[in-house]
Design an enzyme around this catalytic site. Structure first.
Site, PDB file in Angstrom:
ATOM      1  CG  ASN A   9       2.522  21.090  17.575  1.00  0.00           C
ATOM      2  OD1 ASN A   9       1.940  21.138  16.487  1.00  0.00           O
ATOM      3  ND2 ASN A   9       2.484  20.029  18.372  1.00  0.00           N
ATOM      4  CE  LYS A  11      -0.392  20.294  20.535  1.00  0.00           C
ATOM      5  NZ  LYS A  11      -0.711  19.739  21.853  1.00  0.00           N
ATOM      6  CG  HIS A  97       2.867  15.616  19.263  1.00  0.00           C
ATOM      7  ND1 HIS A  97       1.710  15.329  19.960  1.00  0.00           N
ATOM      8  CD2 HIS A  97       3.300  16.811  19.725  1.00  0.00           C
ATOM      9  CE1 HIS A  97       1.460  16.331  20.801  1.00  0.00           C
ATOM     10  NE2 HIS A  97       2.414  17.238  20.675  1.00  0.00           N
ATOM     11  CD  GLU A  99      -1.772  16.469  20.780  1.00  0.00           C
ATOM     12  OE1 GLU A  99      -1.634  16.991  19.672  1.00  0.00           O
ATOM     13  OE2 GLU A  99      -1.784  17.120  21.844  1.00  0.00           O
ATOM     14  CD  GLU A 169       5.801  17.973  23.049  1.00  0.00           C
ATOM     15  OE1 GLU A 169       5.717  19.200  23.024  1.00  0.00           O
ATOM     16  OE2 GLU A 169       5.049  17.226  22.405  1.00  0.00           O
ATOM     17  N   GLY A 175      -1.267  20.161  27.048  1.00  0.00           N
ATOM     18  CA  GLY A 175      -2.619  20.714  26.965  1.00  0.00           C
ATOM     19  C   GLY A 175      -3.406  20.609  28.260  1.00  0.00           C
ATOM     20  CB  SER A 215       1.249  23.201  30.189  1.00  0.00           C
ATOM     21  OG  SER A 215       0.140  22.362  29.901  1.00  0.00           O
TER      22      SER A 215
HETATM   23  P1  PGA Z   1       0.778  22.470  24.909  1.00  0.00           P
HETATM   24  O1  PGA Z   1       1.227  21.459  23.744  1.00  0.00           O
HETATM   25  O2  PGA Z   1       1.800  23.558  24.958  1.00  0.00           O
HETATM   26  O3  PGA Z   1      -0.578  22.969  24.476  1.00  0.00           O
HETATM   27  O4  PGA Z   1       0.740  21.682  26.169  1.00  0.00           O
HETATM   28  C1  PGA Z   1       2.572  21.122  23.544  1.00  0.00           C
HETATM   29  C2  PGA Z   1       2.700  20.098  22.458  1.00  0.00           C
HETATM   30  O5  PGA Z   1       1.891  19.170  22.419  1.00  0.00           O
HETATM   31  O6  PGA Z   1       3.607  20.170  21.594  1.00  0.00           O
END
Ligand code: PGA
Length: 262
Positions: A9, A11, A97, A99, A169, A175, A215
């Site tokens: 992903n 982003k 997601h 976010e 998630e 992140g 992460s």
């Molecule tokens: P990350 O993001 O691996 O940077 O923690 C995962 C995601 O939000 O899909």
């Protein structure tokens, strides 16, 4: 036996040139692996989806959008519809997601509407769910996950587990560098699979891919994928660096090979 999905992903990262270069590298690498039991996905930003689809066309790599409108068409400035994604042959789309839920007011109800739109265009949704840190600390993880599943999938008819992917998630792990332990993740994945068994039957639940995200990195992916109900990773930060992404794909291939010899 379920195969493993490794999904990057991106982003809001990478431009057109980076999409072409990175997509090309991943396509070549995936082709050289010749291992269909690991499915590789990349999810670039909207303007580069078509380039990603074309650069990966002759490889096993598939492309995912990061979101889609829950409306079909019309006066919705800035929105992109499922039909538009289908028109450029995008086969997967991430929805719900955290976010998007946090910054763009996405809710379980709009996730459901997005899912219905994607189904109409034969695009596979990757449905994200997960609890916040406050919810985990309050002992509400199970309640939150079950309520998100209920809210997203209520009245959704599903016969084929290949038509949908679920991603767990935990918001506190995205992140932040703080990964759920493999045991913490497995516990929630088992709960999710159990919910699907209850609502769609054991056969459906057994075939369903449930990805972990938050992460995931080269040094923790093997332990996560070793868990019985973790069928891959939805990977943000570590999917942006080719060496890291390739290492994680390699790890998945080794795990699949190992499983097959057992
Ligand atoms: P990350 O993001 O691996 O940077 O923690 C995962 C995601 O939000 O899909």
């Amino acid at each position: 036996m379920r195969d493993i999905i490794i999904a990057g992903n991106w982003k809001m990262n990478k431009d057109w040139t980076e999409t072409r270069d990175f997509g090309g590298l991943v396509a070549d690498f995936a082709t050289s692996l010749d291992h269909p039991a690991v499915r590789i996905l990349i999810a670039p930003p909207y303007p580069f989806l078509q380039e990603a689809v074309s650069i990966t066309a002759n490889s096993p790599v598939k492309v995912a959008a990061q979101d889609v409108s829950f409306r079909q068409n019309g006066a919705f400035t800035g929105e992109v519809s499922a039909a538009m994604l289908a028109s450029i042959q995008v086969p997967y789309c991430i929805i719900g997601h955290s976010e998007r839920r946090q910054y763009h007011h996405e809710t379980d109800a709009t996730v459901k509407a997005r899912m219905q739109g994607l189904f109409e265009h034969q695009i596979t949704p990757i449905v994200c769910i997960g609890e916040t840190l406050a919810q985990r600390d309050a002992g509400e993880t199970e309640k939150v996950i079950l309520s998100q599943l209920q809210g997203c999938f209520e009245q959704i008819e599903l016969a084929d587990s290949e038509k949908v992917v679920v991603a767990y998630e935990p918001v506190w792990a995205i992140g932040t560098g703080r990964t759920a332990t493999p045991e913490q993740a497995q516990e929630v994945h088992a709960l999710i699979r159990q919910w699907f068994a209850g609502h769609y039957g054991a056969g459906f639940a057994n075939g369903l891919h449930i990805l972990y995200g938050g992460s995931v990195k080269p040094d923790n992916i093997a332990d996560l994928l070793a868990q019985a109900d973790i069928d891959g990773g939805l990977i943000g930060g570590a999917s942006l660096v080719y060496e890291q992404f390739a290492t994680m794909i390699n790890t998945a291939v080794q795990i699949v090979k190992h499983r097959r010899t057992q």
